[in-house]
Design an enzyme around this catalytic site. Structure first.
Site, mmCIF file in Angstrom:
data_model
loop_
_atom_site.group_PDB
_atom_site.id
_atom_site.type_symbol
_atom_site.label_atom_id
_atom_site.label_comp_id
_atom_site.label_asym_id
_atom_site.label_seq_id
_atom_site.Cartn_x
_atom_site.Cartn_y
_atom_site.Cartn_z
ATOM 1 N N ASP A 174 96.663 47.175 84.155
ATOM 2 C CA ASP A 174 95.515 47.550 84.203
ATOM 3 C C ASP A 174 95.073 47.693 82.790
ATOM 4 O O ASP A 174 95.721 48.734 82.001
ATOM 5 C CB ASP A 174 95.249 49.015 85.080
ATOM 6 C CG ASP A 174 94.097 49.122 85.157
ATOM 7 O OD1 ASP A 174 92.982 48.354 85.337
ATOM 8 O OD2 ASP A 174 93.552 50.253 85.581
ATOM 9 N N HIS A 175 94.068 47.116 82.314
ATOM 10 C CA HIS A 175 93.366 47.552 80.850
ATOM 11 C C HIS A 175 94.431 47.487 79.930
ATOM 12 O O HIS A 175 94.414 48.203 79.047
ATOM 13 C CB HIS A 175 92.707 48.953 80.982
ATOM 14 C CG HIS A 175 91.550 49.125 81.668
ATOM 15 N ND1 HIS A 175 90.410 48.576 81.370
ATOM 16 C CD2 HIS A 175 91.309 49.658 82.883
ATOM 17 C CE1 HIS A 175 89.533 49.015 82.452
ATOM 18 N NE2 HIS A 175 90.107 49.663 83.435
ATOM 19 N N HIS A 177 84.402 54.835 84.873
ATOM 20 C CA HIS A 177 85.653 55.130 85.456
ATOM 21 C C HIS A 177 85.373 56.815 85.542
ATOM 22 O O HIS A 177 84.815 57.442 84.962
ATOM 23 C CB HIS A 177 86.745 54.927 84.249
ATOM 24 C CG HIS A 177 87.004 53.520 84.016
ATOM 25 N ND1 HIS A 177 86.825 52.705 83.042
ATOM 26 C CD2 HIS A 177 87.731 52.712 85.113
ATOM 27 C CE1 HIS A 177 87.096 51.632 83.401
ATOM 28 N NE2 HIS A 177 87.797 51.654 84.532
ATOM 29 N N HIS A 214 85.730 47.155 88.600
ATOM 30 C CA HIS A 214 86.476 48.605 88.223
ATOM 31 C C HIS A 214 85.551 49.821 88.414
ATOM 32 O O HIS A 214 84.251 49.760 88.801
ATOM 33 C CB HIS A 214 86.732 48.633 86.671
ATOM 34 C CG HIS A 214 87.965 47.649 86.220
ATOM 35 N ND1 HIS A 214 88.938 48.212 85.622
ATOM 36 C CD2 HIS A 214 87.921 46.192 86.599
ATOM 37 C CE1 HIS A 214 89.779 47.079 85.347
ATOM 38 N NE2 HIS A 214 89.098 45.933 85.840
ATOM 39 N N ALA A 248 85.695 51.720 90.756
ATOM 40 C CA ALA A 248 84.996 51.804 92.357
ATOM 41 C C ALA A 248 85.351 52.969 93.209
ATOM 42 O O ALA A 248 85.256 52.810 94.395
ATOM 43 C CB ALA A 248 85.460 50.483 93.037
ATOM 44 N N SER A 249 85.635 53.926 92.552
ATOM 45 C CA SER A 249 86.111 55.318 93.508
ATOM 46 C C SER A 249 84.992 55.947 94.102
ATOM 47 O O SER A 249 83.590 55.707 93.291
ATOM 48 C CB SER A 249 86.901 56.108 92.700
ATOM 49 O OG SER A 249 88.144 55.853 92.543
ATOM 50 N N ASN A 303 88.882 48.202 92.252
ATOM 51 C CA ASN A 303 89.694 49.005 91.437
ATOM 52 C C ASN A 303 89.736 50.599 91.922
ATOM 53 O O ASN A 303 88.392 50.988 91.765
ATOM 54 C CB ASN A 303 89.751 49.047 90.001
ATOM 55 C CG ASN A 303 90.402 47.764 89.272
ATOM 56 O OD1 ASN A 303 90.598 46.892 90.229
ATOM 57 N ND2 ASN A 303 90.585 47.765 88.054
HETATM 58 P P1 13P Z 1 88.081 54.864 89.201
HETATM 59 O O1 13P Z 1 88.150 55.716 88.107
HETATM 60 O O2 13P Z 1 86.877 54.652 89.703
HETATM 61 O O3 13P Z 1 88.960 55.063 90.266
HETATM 62 O O4 13P Z 1 88.367 53.584 88.522
HETATM 63 C C1 13P Z 1 89.623 52.858 88.362
HETATM 64 C C2 13P Z 1 89.906 51.834 87.827
HETATM 65 O O5 13P Z 1 88.889 51.012 87.447
HETATM 66 C C3 13P Z 1 91.021 51.257 87.112
HETATM 67 O O6 13P Z 1 90.930 50.335 86.358
HETATM 68 O O1 G3H Z 2 90.747 52.484 84.239
HETATM 69 C C1 G3H Z 2 91.434 53.636 84.184
HETATM 70 C C2 G3H Z 2 92.404 54.028 85.071
HETATM 71 O O2 G3H Z 2 91.823 54.951 86.037
HETATM 72 C C3 G3H Z 2 93.658 54.410 84.681
HETATM 73 O O3 G3H Z 2 93.551 55.540 84.114
HETATM 74 O O4 G3H Z 2 94.505 55.264 81.748
HETATM 75 O O5 G3H Z 2 94.444 57.660 82.997
HETATM 76 O O6 G3H Z 2 95.979 55.955 83.644
HETATM 77 P P1 G3H Z 2 94.717 56.148 83.085
HETATM 78 ZN ZN ZN Z 3 89.174 50.099 85.010
#
Ligand code: 13P
Ligand code: G3H
Ligand code: ZN
Length: 323
Positions: free
Chosen positions: A93-94, A189, A225, A227-228, A268
Site C-alpha cells: 500500500d502506498h 485518509h 482510497h 474509504a472508511s 481501501n
Molecule cells: P482509510 O483511512 O479511510 O481507512 O483509508 C485507507 C487507505 O486508503 C489505505 O491505503
Molecule cells: O494510506 C494509509 C494507510 O491507512 C496506511 O497507514 O501508513 O499509518 O500504516 P499507515
Molecule cells: Zn491509501
C-alpha cells in the site's frame, strides 16, 4: 526471489475483471499485527469474499517485513486448507520508491502500489512505468495514483486534496501500463475526512469526476482510497471509555455502495479496523481493570473486527459470496 505463486497468493487481475463484470468492489484491508490478519482472513472466509491484504510502509517498519511475509504465508496455508478457499492478494500500500516495490516483489507480494502522486505528472509517469516494467516480468500487478488525497499517506501529509483530472487518465494509463488506478474524488485518509457542524451531512463524493474518468478509460479498474466510513458506533465507544475523537467522520456507506457498482473495483479500508480495535480494547480494559492478559482484550477486539469486515463485504462492497 520468492514467487507469490508458491505461497498460494494471486495477483489482482482476475479479481478485478470479475468485480468489474459483476458490479462489486474487492475489499483491501490493511494489517499490522496478528489479530488484524486473523480477523481479515476469518471474515473473508466466512463471507466467501476475495480479499487484498495490504501492507503499508509504516506496517513494514512496525512489524518487520520478514515477519509480515511469513504471517501472510501462514494465513495462506489456512486459506488453502479450508473447505472453500478464497483468492487472496498480498499488496504493498502506498509504495513510494522503485526499490521498495522491487523488494516487496522479491519477497512474495503479488501486487504493489507505486504512489507517485506527490510528484509532477511526468515524474509520476516515469516512476510508475519503471515499476510496471519490473513487476510485469513476474506477473505482479501494479496500482498507480493520479490526484492527491488529503490526510496522511504513509508519513506524507497533504493539507488539501487535488481531484484527479479526467484529462490525464487516458495518457497515464497508456504510458505507464498500470493495472489499476487510484483516483481522488473527495475521499481522504484517516478518521477526520470532513469538517461538518453538528446536524450537517458530509458533502457527496465527486461522482461526476468518476463518471468522466470512466468515459475516458472504459472498463479500466479504479481504486478508492480513504474509504472508511468511520462508523459512529465505534467512535462513540471510544469517546465513552476515555477516548477523545470529537468530529471524526467518514464516507457514508451508501456512497461506497454506489461506488462499488461502478468501475471502482478495489476499496481501501484501514481506519475502520483501527477504530474497532481501539473501541474494544478501551471497553475491555475499562470493564475489567484487574485484567493483564492481552488475549482478554485483543480477543474480543478481533471478534468485533470480524463482524465489521463481514458487514462491509456483505452490505457495502458486495464482495461476499463472490469467491
Ligand atoms: P482509510 O483511512 O479511510 O481507512 O483509508 C485507507 C487507505 O486508503 C489505505 O491505503
Ligand atoms: O494510506 C494509509 C494507510 O491507512 C496506511 O497507514 O501508513 O499509518 O500504516 P499507515
Ligand atoms: Zn491509501
Amino acid at each position: 526471489m520468492i514467487s507469490y505463486k508458491d505461497l498460494g497468493l494471486v495477483n489482482t487481475r482476475k479479481m478485478f475483471s470479475k468485480a468489474m463484470k459483476e458490479g462489486y468492489a474487492v475489499p483491501a484491508y490493511n494489517f499490522n499485527n496478528l489479530e488484524q490478519l486473523q480477523a481479515i482472513i476469518s471474515a473473508c472466509l466466512e463471507s466467501r469474499s476475495p480479499v487484498i491484504l495490504q501492507i503499508s510502509k509504516g506496517a513494514r517498519k512496525y512489524a518487520n517485513q520478514t515477519l509480515l511475509r511469513y504471517m501472510a504465508e501462514g494465513a495462506m496455508n489456512i486459506v488453502n486448507a479450508s473447505e472453500h478457499p478464497i483468492p487472496v492478494a498480498l499488496h504493498l500500500d502506498h509504495g513510494d520508491t522503485y526499490e521498495l516495490c522491487v523488494s516487496c516483489i522479491e519477497t512474495g507480494f503479488s501486487s504493489v502500489m507505486i504512489d507517485g502522486s506527490a510528484h509532477p505528472y511526468d515524474e509520476n509517469v516515469e516512476l510508475t512505468k519503471k515499476v510496471v516494467n519490473y513487476a510485469h516480468k513476474y506477473d505482479v500487478t501494479v496500482e498507480g495514483e493520479l490526484g492527491v488525497l488529503a490526510g496522511i499517506e504513509d508519513e506524507v501529509s497533504h493539507e488539501a486534496s487535488h481531484y484527479t483530472n479526467p484529462d490525464d487518465v487516458e495518457d497515464f494509463v497508456k504510458r505507464t501500463g498500470v493495472d489499476s488506478l487510484a483516483i481522488s474524488i473527495g475521499t481522504s485518509h484517516g478518521a477526520y475526512k470532513f469538517k461538518v457542524k453538528p446536524g450537517e451531512s458530509v458533502p457527496p463524493l465527486r461522482f461526476d469526476i468518476l463518471e468522466e474518468i470512466e468515459k475516458r478509460i472504459p472498463g479500466f479498474t479504479i481504486v478508492l482510497h480513504g474509504a472508511s466510513s468511520v462508523l459512529k458506533e465505534y467512535v462513540d465507544i471510544i469517546n465513552k471509555y476515555g477516548g477523545k475523537m470529537e468530529g471524526a467522520v467518514g464516507i457514508p456507506e451508501d456512497q461506497l455502495r454506489h461506488a462499488a457498482k461502478s468501475a471502482v473495483c478495489k476499496t481501501n479500508i484501514d481506519s475502520d479496523g483501527r477504530l474497532v480495535v481501539t473501541a474494544l480494547v478501551r471497553k475491555m480494559l475499562h470493564d475489567d481493570p484487574s485484567n493483564f492478559d492481552p488475549r482478554k482484550y485483543l480477543g474480543p477486539a478481533r471478534e468485533e473486527l470480524i463482524k465489521m469486515i463481514v458487514h462491509k463485504n456483505k452490505e457495502v462492497l458486495g464482495s461476499a459470496g463472490r469467491a
